[in-house]
Design a protein around this motif. Structure first.
Motif, mmCIF file in Angstrom:
data_model
loop_
_atom_site.group_PDB
_atom_site.id
_atom_site.type_symbol
_atom_site.label_atom_id
_atom_site.label_comp_id
_atom_site.label_asym_id
_atom_site.label_seq_id
_atom_site.Cartn_x
_atom_site.Cartn_y
_atom_site.Cartn_z
ATOM 1 N N ALA A 1 0.834 -1.210 0.000
ATOM 2 C CA ALA A 1 0.000 0.000 0.000
ATOM 3 C C ALA A 1 0.862 1.252 0.000
ATOM 4 C CB ALA A 1 -0.935 -0.008 1.200
ATOM 5 N N LEU A 2 1.944 1.225 0.783
ATOM 6 C CA LEU A 2 2.835 2.384 0.860
ATOM 7 C C LEU A 2 3.478 2.683 -0.486
ATOM 8 C CD1 LEU A 2 4.241 4.419 2.863
ATOM 9 C CD2 LEU A 2 6.100 2.737 3.010
ATOM 10 N N ARG A 3 3.894 1.615 -1.190
ATOM 11 C CA ARG A 3 4.605 1.789 -2.466
ATOM 12 C C ARG A 3 3.654 2.099 -3.623
ATOM 13 N NH1 ARG A 3 9.397 -1.324 -2.521
ATOM 14 N NH2 ARG A 3 10.540 -0.967 -0.572
ATOM 15 N N THR A 4 2.426 1.601 -3.552
ATOM 16 C CA THR A 4 1.539 1.682 -4.720
ATOM 17 C C THR A 4 0.289 2.532 -4.498
ATOM 18 O OG1 THR A 4 0.242 -0.267 -4.081
ATOM 19 C CG2 THR A 4 2.246 -0.649 -5.380
ATOM 20 N N GLY A 5 -0.063 2.768 -3.242
ATOM 21 C CA GLY A 5 -1.310 3.470 -2.955
ATOM 22 C C GLY A 5 -2.547 2.603 -3.061
ATOM 23 N N LEU A 6 -2.386 1.294 -3.289
ATOM 24 C CA LEU A 6 -3.540 0.401 -3.405
ATOM 25 C C LEU A 6 -4.253 0.264 -2.066
ATOM 26 C CD1 LEU A 6 -2.083 -2.508 -5.589
ATOM 27 C CD2 LEU A 6 -3.580 -0.639 -6.327
ATOM 28 N N PRO A 7 -5.585 0.243 -2.058
ATOM 29 C CA PRO A 7 -6.321 0.038 -0.806
ATOM 30 C C PRO A 7 -6.099 -1.377 -0.274
ATOM 31 C CG PRO A 7 -7.825 0.058 -2.675
ATOM 32 C CD PRO A 7 -6.488 0.473 -3.200
ATOM 33 N N LEU A 8 -6.118 -1.489 1.056
ATOM 34 C CA LEU A 8 -5.792 -2.744 1.721
ATOM 35 C C LEU A 8 -6.963 -3.210 2.579
ATOM 36 C CD1 LEU A 8 -3.685 -4.905 2.632
ATOM 37 C CD2 LEU A 8 -2.953 -3.261 4.390
ATOM 38 N N ILE A 9 -7.263 -4.506 2.470
ATOM 39 C CA ILE A 9 -8.195 -5.178 3.368
ATOM 40 C C ILE A 9 -7.367 -6.146 4.213
ATOM 41 C CG2 ILE A 9 -10.165 -6.751 3.548
ATOM 42 C CD1 ILE A 9 -11.083 -5.705 0.808
ATOM 43 N N ALA A 10 -7.538 -6.108 5.528
ATOM 44 C CA ALA A 10 -6.778 -6.988 6.417
ATOM 45 C C ALA A 10 -7.678 -8.072 6.988
ATOM 46 C CB ALA A 10 -6.151 -6.175 7.551
ATOM 47 N N VAL A 11 -7.168 -9.301 6.957
ATOM 48 C CA VAL A 11 -7.875 -10.444 7.552
ATOM 49 C C VAL A 11 -6.896 -11.100 8.524
ATOM 50 C CG1 VAL A 11 -9.222 -12.534 7.091
ATOM 51 C CG2 VAL A 11 -9.098 -10.738 5.348
ATOM 52 N N PRO A 12 -6.790 -10.572 9.740
ATOM 53 C CA PRO A 12 -5.758 -11.058 10.662
ATOM 54 C C PRO A 12 -6.083 -12.420 11.259
ATOM 55 C CG PRO A 12 -6.937 -9.147 11.567
ATOM 56 C CD PRO A 12 -7.560 -9.462 10.258
#
Length: 363
Positions: A111-122
């Motif tokens: 996300a930091l490098r590309t700006g893509l949105p992130l969904i987290a499934v911990p």
């Protein structure tokens, strides 16, 4: 807050959608992606969690563009580079990070490098998915930062994903989350809401971990631990890290110590060090733990549940203590108590030997 105006504060809430329910990893992740308008998702995981990640990827159906199962502890920069390449090769418009801190950390790096949105499934209890904090390790040095772009847009908590998490790792993962809340309590930019969330997070997690240890198959206990992780992570997400996190990042990035176990062993000693300069925060931790000695309680709780007992047990060499202390001291900018190399060395030695934390008033 400040002495002249004790009610003054600044608080910023980042919009993150939270889903917590049994089976949510399979039943809810695709819905979260659709809510965000995402159509081509790169699913990220570590090698050991690839089976779970594959199940999540399958549940996404045509929304899954690729699965990349190369996450590693402390997010080496070369691992992040390969994940960014995989996202671009897949034409991804978003990422789903499935697993523990390594997977979530890799998702944040992408996300930091590309700006893509992130969904987290911990699948663990650290709570790091609730923070805008990122870390990358390069040439044995772990760099960290804060950027809203790495904050997951949605977090899907599913207690069923944590059933395979062994009790010792469940315990250290949960204490890692407690460390987030402890540092949030004495952070200079903490707000009233941050402090309330942190204290409640510590209380919930301290009650959930013994229940998980007693009955590892209890979905109710594991749901409570995820709830505690959410609270603890949220509190640190709104505050600044201090000595504890900087020290653990040095031990992990430069000496390759396991993340959750290191947090567990260092935390009681750092709290003992900071306690004279942060009495209100220390009292809040003590209330949450129902004790009159918060550092000792944080030392006893994980030990009673089978966690590692010393940094020496994790593989840290005694000869490394001085280097770690000096490196940490040079990286500290915020902490309630002035940080000295001698002070950090004493904290490290206590965690290295696994001894009960003692007051540090003489430093």
């Amino acid at each position: 807050m400040n002495d002249k105006d004790p009610l003054a504060f600044t608080h910023e809430s980042v919009p993150v959608r939270i889903v917590l329910r049994r089976g949510a990893a399979i039943s809810a992740t695709a819905d979260e992606a659709r809510r965000l308008g995402l159509r081509r998702l790169l699913v990220l995981s570590g090698p050991r969690g690839a089976g779970t990640a594959r199940a999540v990827a399958d549940s996404l159906g045509p929304l899954c563009a690729a699965l990349h199962a190369e996450a590693r502890m402390h997010v080496p920069v070369e691992v992040a580079d390969r994940a960014v390449e995989a996202a671009r090769a897949a034409g991804a418009d978003g990422c789903v990070a499935v697993g523990g801190g390594s997977s979530i950390g890799l998702g944040k790096a992408v996300a930091l490098r590309t700006g893509l949105p992130l969904i987290a499934v911990p699948s663990t209890y650290s709570g790091s998915e609730m923070t805008p904090l990122w870390g990358l390790t390069e040439r044995g040095v772990k760099r960290t930062g804060r950027d809203p772009v790495v904050q997951p847009r949605s977090v899907v908590y599913d207690p069923e994903l944590t059933l395979s998490l062994p009790v010792p790792l469940s315990v250290t993962s949960g204490v890692n989350a407690v460390a987030h809340a402890v540092e949030a309590l004495y952070a200079p930019d903490a707000s009233p809401l941050t402090r309330l969330t942190a204290e409640e997070g510590i209380r919930v997690m301290a009650e959930a971990l013994p229940a998980v240890a007693e009955d590892p198959e209890s979905l109710e206990a594991r749901s409570r631990a995820l709830y505690g992780a959410w609270l603890c992570g949220t509190s640190l997400g709104a505050a600044t890290m201090g000595l504890h996190h900087k020290l653990c990042h040095v031990l992990g990035g430069s000496f390759d110590l396991p993340h959750a176990e290191t947090h567990t062993l260092v935390l009681p000693h750092v709290l003992a060090y900071n306690a004279p300069a942060a009495p209100e925060a220390t009292a809040a931790v003590a209330r949450a733990l129902r004790t009159d000695d918060a550092p000792r309680a944080l030392w006893e709780l994980p030990r009673s549940l089978g966690a590692p007992r010393s940094l020496a047990e994790l593989g840290l060499a005694e000869a490394d203590l001085a280097q770690a202390a000096a490196q940490t001291t040079g990286e500290i900018s915020v902490n309630p108590r002035r940080v000295t190399t001698d002070g950090v060395l004493q904290v490290l030695r206590g965690a290295y030997e696994g001894v009960q934390p003692e007051p540090y008033e003489t430093l």
